[in-house]
Design an enzyme around this catalytic site. Structure first.
Site, PDB file in Angstrom:
ATOM      1  N   ASN A  15       0.379  -1.596  -0.186  1.00  0.00           N
ATOM      2  CA  ASN A  15       0.077   0.034   0.135  1.00  0.00           C
ATOM      3  C   ASN A  15       0.409   1.655   0.490  1.00  0.00           C
ATOM      4  O   ASN A  15       1.742   1.892   0.991  1.00  0.00           O
ATOM      5  CB  ASN A  15      -0.329  -0.077   0.926  1.00  0.00           C
ATOM      6  CG  ASN A  15      -2.053   0.991   1.572  1.00  0.00           C
ATOM      7  OD1 ASN A  15      -1.980   2.409   1.070  1.00  0.00           O
ATOM      8  ND2 ASN A  15      -2.172   1.384   2.850  1.00  0.00           N
ATOM      9  N   LYS A  17      -0.058   4.292   0.175  1.00  0.00           N
ATOM     10  CA  LYS A  17      -0.802   5.683   0.783  1.00  0.00           C
ATOM     11  C   LYS A  17      -0.033   6.600  -1.076  1.00  0.00           C
ATOM     12  O   LYS A  17      -0.372   6.435  -2.168  1.00  0.00           O
ATOM     13  CB  LYS A  17      -0.377   6.176   1.983  1.00  0.00           C
ATOM     14  CG  LYS A  17       0.292   4.941   2.336  1.00  0.00           C
ATOM     15  CD  LYS A  17       0.134   5.094   3.555  1.00  0.00           C
ATOM     16  CE  LYS A  17       0.756   3.830   5.149  1.00  0.00           C
ATOM     17  NZ  LYS A  17       0.396   3.825   6.291  1.00  0.00           N
ATOM     18  N   HIS A 104      -9.625   0.582   4.810  1.00  0.00           N
ATOM     19  CA  HIS A 104      -7.602   1.366   5.496  1.00  0.00           C
ATOM     20  C   HIS A 104      -7.911   1.418   6.401  1.00  0.00           C
ATOM     21  O   HIS A 104      -8.828   2.897   6.669  1.00  0.00           O
ATOM     22  CB  HIS A 104      -7.084   1.783   4.418  1.00  0.00           C
ATOM     23  CG  HIS A 104      -5.928   1.220   5.336  1.00  0.00           C
ATOM     24  ND1 HIS A 104      -5.471   2.671   5.803  1.00  0.00           N
ATOM     25  CD2 HIS A 104      -4.332   0.721   4.835  1.00  0.00           C
ATOM     26  CE1 HIS A 104      -3.894   2.519   6.167  1.00  0.00           C
ATOM     27  NE2 HIS A 104      -3.962   1.375   5.696  1.00  0.00           N
ATOM     28  N   GLU A 106      -6.872   4.274   7.485  1.00  0.00           N
ATOM     29  CA  GLU A 106      -7.026   6.064   7.742  1.00  0.00           C
ATOM     30  C   GLU A 106      -7.780   6.427   6.787  1.00  0.00           C
ATOM     31  O   GLU A 106      -8.003   7.748   7.105  1.00  0.00           O
ATOM     32  CB  GLU A 106      -5.809   5.987   6.508  1.00  0.00           C
ATOM     33  CG  GLU A 106      -3.964   6.009   7.127  1.00  0.00           C
ATOM     34  CD  GLU A 106      -3.055   5.220   6.481  1.00  0.00           C
ATOM     35  OE1 GLU A 106      -2.824   5.465   5.257  1.00  0.00           O
ATOM     36  OE2 GLU A 106      -2.096   4.584   6.808  1.00  0.00           O
ATOM     37  N   GLU A 176      -5.337  -5.452  10.734  1.00  0.00           N
ATOM     38  CA  GLU A 176      -4.113  -4.748  11.121  1.00  0.00           C
ATOM     39  C   GLU A 176      -4.383  -3.097  12.190  1.00  0.00           C
ATOM     40  O   GLU A 176      -5.137  -2.667  11.999  1.00  0.00           O
ATOM     41  CB  GLU A 176      -4.300  -3.255   9.352  1.00  0.00           C
ATOM     42  CG  GLU A 176      -3.859  -3.625   7.792  1.00  0.00           C
ATOM     43  CD  GLU A 176      -3.357  -2.938   7.193  1.00  0.00           C
ATOM     44  OE1 GLU A 176      -2.367  -2.980   7.143  1.00  0.00           O
ATOM     45  OE2 GLU A 176      -3.815  -1.579   7.238  1.00  0.00           O
ATOM     46  N   GLY A 182       1.945   2.139  11.006  1.00  0.00           N
ATOM     47  CA  GLY A 182       2.859   3.830  10.936  1.00  0.00           C
ATOM     48  C   GLY A 182       3.572   3.584  11.412  1.00  0.00           C
ATOM     49  O   GLY A 182       4.803   5.350  11.286  1.00  0.00           O
ATOM     50  N   SER A 222       3.098  -2.471  10.283  1.00  0.00           N
ATOM     51  CA  SER A 222       5.075  -1.619  10.137  1.00  0.00           C
ATOM     52  C   SER A 222       5.727  -3.517  10.253  1.00  0.00           C
ATOM     53  O   SER A 222       6.923  -3.802  10.567  1.00  0.00           O
ATOM     54  CB  SER A 222       5.356  -1.545  12.400  1.00  0.00           C
ATOM     55  OG  SER A 222       4.992   0.253  12.054  1.00  0.00           O
ATOM     56  N   GLY A 244       5.160   1.232   4.931  1.00  0.00           N
ATOM     57  CA  GLY A 244       6.509   1.847   4.051  1.00  0.00           C
ATOM     58  C   GLY A 244       7.416   1.729   3.686  1.00  0.00           C
ATOM     59  O   GLY A 244       7.447   1.714   2.922  1.00  0.00           O
TER      60      GLY A 244
HETATM   61  C1  PEP Z   1      -0.566  -0.014   5.504  1.00  0.00           C
HETATM   62  O1  PEP Z   1      -0.843   1.346   5.485  1.00  0.00           O
HETATM   63  O2  PEP Z   1      -2.031  -0.558   5.840  1.00  0.00           O
HETATM   64  C2  PEP Z   1       0.579  -0.285   6.910  1.00  0.00           C
HETATM   65  C3  PEP Z   1       0.280  -1.564   7.072  1.00  0.00           C
HETATM   66  O3  PEP Z   1       1.389   0.628   6.430  1.00  0.00           O
HETATM   67  P1  PEP Z   1       2.919   0.167   7.538  1.00  0.00           P
HETATM   68  O4  PEP Z   1       3.605  -1.175   7.051  1.00  0.00           O
HETATM   69  O5  PEP Z   1       3.807   1.569   7.229  1.00  0.00           O
HETATM   70  O6  PEP Z   1       2.726   0.615   8.997  1.00  0.00           O
END
Ligand code: PEP
Length: 263
Positions: A15, A17, A104, A106, A176, A182, A222, A244
């Site tokens: 992803n 973003k 998601h 966010e 998640e 993040g 993460s 990320g």
């Molecule tokens: C995500 O954006 O779905 C995500 C899990 O981000 P990160 O891996 O950066 O925590």
């Protein structure tokens, strides 16, 4: 009881973003495709790259013929119309997408998307021929209040109630925990496993027996090259949704390789 790992294909989705211009995205996709092509074992794990809408065209070209799938990060549930700034599922399919990320955290917690909107989008994605990756997960306060299972049950029930079993089996769920996204704080494999079991049990209860064992459930929060193998060693974790660490080809490749290496 849930099915063991080998019964479900592995999937790692990146992803991106709101990162990368179209040219930067295409370069990342090309670099990743080259790394993957150099290792025949990599085909043991399906991969999707989910760039911003503006990069779909060039990234689709870069992925052409590689076996790496394209995905989008969101969609509107309507087919067309006066919805300024929105994108329909049919447009994503026409742009080469196979997957779409829905709900998601966010979108839920920054953009205020509700359980009901996620449910509508899930049906719309299936109608339009996309494979939805439905995200669920608890806030830190909810985990600390021992409400993790309650949140997952609520989000899965709202999204899946009323779907028939075969349709539901074709979807993907990403667990998640919001506190891990993040932040560099990763859930322990046990925390992720327990949450994935709640996802599967809820799917069985809400949609039908056997659905939970059939659906691919990814962990997100993460995930990186250093922790992927430990997480993916859990039978109930079918792969990852990666933020990320998906923005750099070599690191993302290592995560995919960790999933591919799982027996
Ligand atoms: C995500 O954006 O779905 C995500 C899990 O981000 P990160 O891996 O950066 O925590």
């Amino acid at each position: 009881m849930t099915a063991a790992w080998p019964r479900r294909p592995r999937l790692v989705a990146g992803n991106w973003k709101m990162h990368k211009t179209p040219a930067e995205g295409a370069a990342l996709a090309r670099e990743f495709v080259a790394l993957r092509a150099a290792d025949p074992a990599a085909t043991k794990c399906e991969v999707a790259m989910c760039p911003p809408f503006t990069s779909l065209g060039l990234v689709a070209e870069a992925l052409k013929g590689s076996g790496v799938h394209l995905g989008a990060q969101n969609m509107n549930a309507e087919t067309h119309g006066a919805f300024t700034g929105e994108v329909a599922g049919t447009m994503l399919v026409a742009s080469g997408c196979r997957f779409v990320i829905l709900g998601h955290s966010e979108r839920r917690h920054v953009m205020g998307e509700t359980d009901e909107q996620v449910a509508k989008k899930l049906r719309a994605a299936l109608r339009d021929g996309l494979t939805p990756i439905v995200c669920v997960g608890e806030l830190l306060a909810e985990r600390e209040a021992d409400k993790t299972a309650e949140v997952i049950v609520r989000q899965i029930t709202a999204a899946y109630a009323g779907l028939d079993a075969d349709t539901a089996k074709s979807t993907v769920v990403a667990y998640e925990p919001v506190w891990a996204i993040g932040t560099g704080k990763v859930a322990t494999p046990e925390q992720a496993r327990d949450a994935h079991r709640v996802v599967r049990a809820t799917l069985d209860q809400v949609v039908g027996a056997g659905v939970g064992a059939a659906v691919q459930v990814l962990y997100g929060g993460s995930v990186n090259a250093g922790n992927a193998a430990t997480l993916f060693a859990e039978d109930d974790i079918d792969g990852g949704l990666v933020g990320g660490a998906a923005l750099e080809a070599a690191g993302f490749w290592k995560i995919v390789a960790a999933a591919a290496a799982r027996p």
